[in-house]
Write an enzyme that holds these catalytic residues in place. Sequence first.
Site, short mmCIF file in Angstrom:
data_model
loop_
_atom_site.label_atom_id
_atom_site.label_comp_id
_atom_site.label_asym_id
_atom_site.label_seq_id
_atom_site.Cartn_x
_atom_site.Cartn_y
_atom_site.Cartn_z
N ALA A 76 42.70 36.38 38.41
CA ALA A 76 42.25 35.21 37.64
C ALA A 76 42.57 35.33 36.16
CB ALA A 76 40.76 34.99 37.85
N THR A 77 42.68 36.56 35.66
CA THR A 77 43.07 36.71 34.25
C THR A 77 44.44 36.07 34.04
OG1 THR A 77 41.76 38.71 33.98
CG2 THR A 77 43.60 38.41 32.44
N GLN A 186 33.55 32.86 39.67
CA GLN A 186 32.21 33.26 40.15
C GLN A 186 31.58 32.21 41.05
OE1 GLN A 186 30.98 36.23 39.82
NE2 GLN A 186 32.24 37.10 38.19
N SER A 206 39.98 34.30 42.07
CA SER A 206 40.26 35.74 42.14
C SER A 206 39.82 36.26 43.50
CB SER A 206 39.48 36.46 41.04
OG SER A 206 39.67 37.85 41.14
N CYS A 330 33.55 43.26 32.56
CA CYS A 330 34.92 43.27 32.04
C CYS A 330 34.98 43.86 30.64
CB CYS A 330 35.49 41.86 32.00
SG CYS A 330 35.62 41.16 33.63
N1 PLP Z 1 36.85 34.72 35.11
C1 PLP Z 1 35.60 35.13 35.40
C2 PLP Z 1 34.47 34.16 35.28
C3 PLP Z 1 35.37 36.44 35.81
O1 PLP Z 1 34.12 36.85 36.08
C4 PLP Z 1 36.46 37.34 35.90
C5 PLP Z 1 36.25 38.75 36.25
O2 PLP Z 1 35.22 39.33 35.97
C6 PLP Z 1 37.75 36.86 35.61
C7 PLP Z 1 37.90 35.54 35.22
C8 PLP Z 1 38.97 37.74 35.71
O3 PLP Z 1 39.33 37.90 37.06
P1 PLP Z 1 40.36 39.03 37.51
O4 PLP Z 1 39.60 40.31 37.57
O5 PLP Z 1 40.86 38.58 38.85
O6 PLP Z 1 41.46 39.07 36.51
#
Ligand code: PLP
Length: 382
Positions: A76-77, A186, A206, A330
């Site tokens: 998702a990042t 989430q 994600s 994170c």
């Molecule tokens: N967006 C939200 C709301 C998240 O909680 C997270 C991860 O904690 C991410 C994006 C990032 O996801 P990914 O770990 O798949 O890059």
Amino acid sequence: MDWFDDMSVYLDNAATTRPCAEAVEAAVKAMTENYGNPSSLHKAGLDAQLAVDYARKVIAGSIGADSSCVYFTSGATESNNLALRGAAGAYGRRKKKVVISAVEHASVDETAAALENAGYTVVRVSPREDGRLYAADFAVACDEDTFLISMMLVNNETGYILPVKETFSAVKRRFPDIITHCDCVQAYMKLPIKVNALCADMISLSAHKIHGVKGVGAIYIKKGVRVVPIVTGGKQEKGIRSGTESVPLIAAFGAAAEKLLPTIQERYEKVSGLKAYLLDRLAEIDGISVNSPEDGSPYVVNISAEGRRSEIMLHFLESKGIYVSSGSACSKGQQSGVLGQFGIRDKRADSAVRISMTAETTEEELDRLTEAVAEGFEKIRG
Ligand code: PLP
């Protein structure tokens, strides 16, 4: 000894989840039997492509989207980066403004900051005094110069559910050309999500938050919405995201989504019951305050143990085999400022602990947690 044994209590599911057996099996199958490159023209390639297409169909179906609108990414990042940077590349020559909420995950907030450095204007809409965001405040922040609005559906630190549908529909009514993006990380497989009902032009997902494997995610991009790719190369994923597809991770993502989709409602009810139970138990301990809203996602419960610093409580709980998180996982213990946006500041923010559950969490585990929190509260000073 492994960090996780039968006696461990894992309550950090908003950080990541344990991959389900179906996901692991799908990944292993793709690695051992179906290891072709989806771009290859022979049968091994075709079989790998079929596995990717199947996962795409499952994930698209799960959000009420057409398969042709779903693209796999590394997580998702990357999806959030692609949404913001890609929209800026496509629409940012004529328009210069992006509107986001002030409680976004770093992958949106930092990307918006990078756009700001590149000369764009970013407006961050904050919650009001009552800790809630209002569609009207976003609508006022948007104007003719705005090309993108981005807001998450469920906040990762408190579980607060943002008024995405109300906001996106209000914004679209006034400015039909503004692109709407929602980080659904989430919320996915926890709340029902339909791209049309949400009025979302793009959404980010994600895999590892839904019992898939880390390192894969997806982005939905509505037909007709343009993004300039941020990863260029061999034009996989129709040129939106070049790079050989990670067939094992994608197959695992599809398997996890397929498993969870039929039980969203049932699990929501179960976890709501667990949240109520947890809050009742925590209420027995003096000095605990709850930072999550009552009507938030039940999967995330953020609390503060007055005067006991988050990291110290976290490591105390860890010594009892209980895994939770301080604020957002994170940020590795760094305060993100998001709690402050919700009116949780100073000592209360310094002592915030996030407990995040799954439908497999048990009342016995929550008993162990509350007993350990009570003990920690007594033993920890400062
Ligand atoms: N967006 C939200 C709301 C998240 O909680 C997270 C991860 O904690 C991410 C994006 C990032 O996801 P990914 O770990 O798949 O890059």
